[in-house]
Scaffold this active site. Structure first.
Site, PDB file in Angstrom:
ATOM      1  N   MET A   1       4.801 -11.279 -15.356  1.00 32.62           N
ATOM      2  CA  MET A   1       5.322 -12.302 -14.461  1.00 32.62           C
ATOM      3  C   MET A   1       4.752 -12.275 -13.065  1.00 32.62           C
ATOM      4  SD  MET A   1       7.256 -10.583 -12.314  1.00 32.62           S
ATOM      5  CE  MET A   1       6.221  -9.271 -12.926  1.00 32.62           C
ATOM      6  N   PRO A   2       3.665 -11.570 -12.863  1.00 28.26           N
ATOM      7  CA  PRO A   2       3.039 -11.803 -11.556  1.00 28.26           C
ATOM      8  C   PRO A   2       2.777 -13.295 -11.363  1.00 28.26           C
ATOM      9  CG  PRO A   2       1.926 -10.024 -12.729  1.00 28.26           C
ATOM     10  CD  PRO A   2       2.869 -10.653 -13.702  1.00 28.26           C
TER      11      PRO A   2
END
Lengths: 125, 125, 125
Positions: free
Chosen positions: A1-2
């Site tokens: 989820m960067p």
């Protein structure tokens, strides 16, 4: 989820920009061990008048500079960050062929509670 | 004084994008209790080649994914953040009608001393 | 090595946008003492429908609002930040002539290990 925000000069072919996405995703898979299909990225293209870079820190940059801002969990270690920087430069060098001088990366740390990846939930809190 | 950066695919009508602003503002009023007219937001539209999303974390996203990055005081509680995520998804679902799967939110914390909302002053330091 | 993202309404002449870069660079030189040619900045221009501002905090803003997000080492002091805000507003007021009400600045802190300014290295870790 960067979450990645990428800024570069306008005018590169579509394949070049897709290769940037692909290499960044692969670098995150290898260095951060992110899950499969964890790809959340946007590129903004800038005209020359809207893009400024310098040669500070002894790096001979060119118009092909790419600014990459990566917001990510604040649990990443220094070693993981170093590995990420290294792999990003290596892979962008292979494809689409960005010179190592032109790879500028900044990481922004965000707590686990600071992410909602869908459905209005704080999945990692 | 949250500062919001919103990224989505290009091509949505103006009313759709205005509805995004309106719903985000309303969500911040309700969940964070921000003052009236505390609206500081910009949308960047991206062509398909400049926008990448994946289906990680079991969420079936679509081309209508909206990335919302909210920089805000680092004094917000986990409960406030959860309420903000929930209200953003609910209100964007009502108007302009974004699917909950397509609402991706990231909060970046910034100290009170990190804001100047005009006149060159650090109003909250 | 601060990384700056600047958002404003579309339509300003190129000289206006270059003056924004020049004034921001000068403000960072003076207030943060950054090295020579430490300029890493991008401007994103937004149509009216993609740009929202309010008058919260008693500031009478106009369509000329400029959002400036500065990601920088987390070692900067409150005094440095205050000086930076003050110089940015002063210098943008001189050139290109932004009203002090329209200067909105947000600082995001990032650890020294969070920067790679070229070659895949973490130069400041």
């Amino acid at each position: 989820m960067p979450l990645l925000q990428i800024s570069l000069r306008a005018g590169k072919p579509e394949a070049y920009r897709q290769a940037i996405f692909n290499s960044l995703y692969r670098a995150m898979r290898e260095a951060l061990n992110v899950p499969e299909d964890d790809q959340f990225m946007a590129i903004t293209e800038h005209d020359a008048a809207n893009f400024r870079y310098g040669n500070a820190y002894g790096v001979a940059r060119s118009d092909d500079v790419v600014y990459i801002q990566i917001t990510v969990f604040n649990t990443r270690t220094v070693e993981q960050k170093k590995a990420l920087f290294r792999r990003i430069a290596e892979l962008l060098g292979e494809s689409p062929g960005v010179r190592p001088e032109d790879v500028f990366v900044n990481i922004v740390d965000a707590a686990k509670e600071n992410w909602s990846v869908g459905h209005g939930l704080a999945q990692f809190a």
